[in-house]
Motif scaffolding. Sequence first.
Motif, PDB file in Angstrom:
ATOM      1  N   GLN A  26       0.816  -1.216   0.000  1.00 32.59           N
ATOM      2  CA  GLN A  26       0.000   0.000   0.000  1.00 32.59           C
ATOM      3  C   GLN A  26       0.850   1.267   0.000  1.00 32.59           C
ATOM      4  O   GLN A  26       0.479   2.269  -0.628  1.00 32.59           O
ATOM      5  N   TYR A  27       1.986   1.255   0.678  1.00 37.27           N
ATOM      6  CA  TYR A  27       2.833   2.443   0.726  1.00 37.27           C
ATOM      7  C   TYR A  27       3.532   2.671  -0.605  1.00 37.27           C
ATOM      8  O   TYR A  27       3.670   3.812  -1.062  1.00 37.27           O
ATOM      9  N   ASP A  67       2.355   1.718  -3.481  1.00 37.82           N
ATOM     10  CA  ASP A  67       1.251   2.152  -4.341  1.00 37.82           C
ATOM     11  C   ASP A  67       1.022   3.653  -4.188  1.00 37.82           C
ATOM     12  O   ASP A  67       1.008   4.402  -5.174  1.00 37.82           O
ATOM     13  N   LYS A  68       0.848   4.110  -2.962  1.00 39.98           N
ATOM     14  CA  LYS A  68       0.573   5.529  -2.716  1.00 39.98           C
ATOM     15  C   LYS A  68       1.729   6.413  -3.163  1.00 39.98           C
ATOM     16  O   LYS A  68       1.523   7.499  -3.715  1.00 39.98           O
ATOM     17  N   LEU A  69       2.959   5.963  -2.930  1.00 40.60           N
ATOM     18  CA  LEU A  69       4.121   6.758  -3.299  1.00 40.60           C
ATOM     19  C   LEU A  69       4.263   6.856  -4.817  1.00 40.60           C
ATOM     20  O   LEU A  69       4.534   7.942  -5.347  1.00 40.60           O
ATOM     21  N   ARG A  78       1.879   6.713  -6.991  1.00 45.43           N
ATOM     22  CA  ARG A  78       0.829   7.622  -7.464  1.00 45.43           C
ATOM     23  C   ARG A  78       1.177   9.080  -7.154  1.00 45.43           C
ATOM     24  O   ARG A  78       0.918   9.974  -7.952  1.00 45.43           O
ATOM     25  N   ALA A  79       1.790   9.332  -6.006  1.00 45.13           N
ATOM     26  CA  ALA A  79       2.201  10.700  -5.660  1.00 45.13           C
ATOM     27  C   ALA A  79       3.288  11.190  -6.615  1.00 45.13           C
ATOM     28  O   ALA A  79       3.231  12.338  -7.092  1.00 45.13           O
ATOM     29  N   ALA A 107      -4.771   3.798 -10.393  1.00 50.91           N
ATOM     30  CA  ALA A 107      -4.561   3.090  -9.122  1.00 50.91           C
ATOM     31  C   ALA A 107      -4.825   1.598  -9.299  1.00 50.91           C
ATOM     32  O   ALA A 107      -4.103   0.765  -8.751  1.00 50.91           O
ATOM     33  N   GLY A 156       7.480   5.635   1.346  1.00 55.11           N
ATOM     34  CA  GLY A 156       6.020   5.637   1.343  1.00 55.11           C
ATOM     35  C   GLY A 156       5.456   5.493   2.742  1.00 55.11           C
ATOM     36  O   GLY A 156       4.510   6.179   3.128  1.00 55.11           O
ATOM     37  N   PHE A 166       3.069   8.208   4.369  1.00 52.25           N
ATOM     38  CA  PHE A 166       1.641   7.861   4.402  1.00 52.25           C
ATOM     39  C   PHE A 166       1.162   7.083   5.619  1.00 52.25           C
ATOM     40  O   PHE A 166      -0.049   6.923   5.790  1.00 52.25           O
TER      41      PHE A 166
END
Length: 78
Positions: free
Chosen positions: A10-11, A13-15, A17-18, A30, A68, A72
Amino acid sequence: SPRKFPIYDQYVDKLLRAYRDEYPFAMFSADDLKEYGKFKEVVNQFQVYFGLEEIPVRQLDNFLWLYGKKIFAQPAKP
């Protein structure tokens, strides 16, 4: 084999996308990151865009996860 293949998290993934929102290193949604083949392709595009081809995948994967998580992760509640 985590030395050769990035690990989805998840981290990470979020990083990714950022970074995507700030730099045009890849086009993806996503949901794309949840498909391993596309996820691996995005990580490879990240590596090339930022000139990190000499960095082993495992080391890059660790960076993405740790950074990440730092950005996050929710702070622990007392």
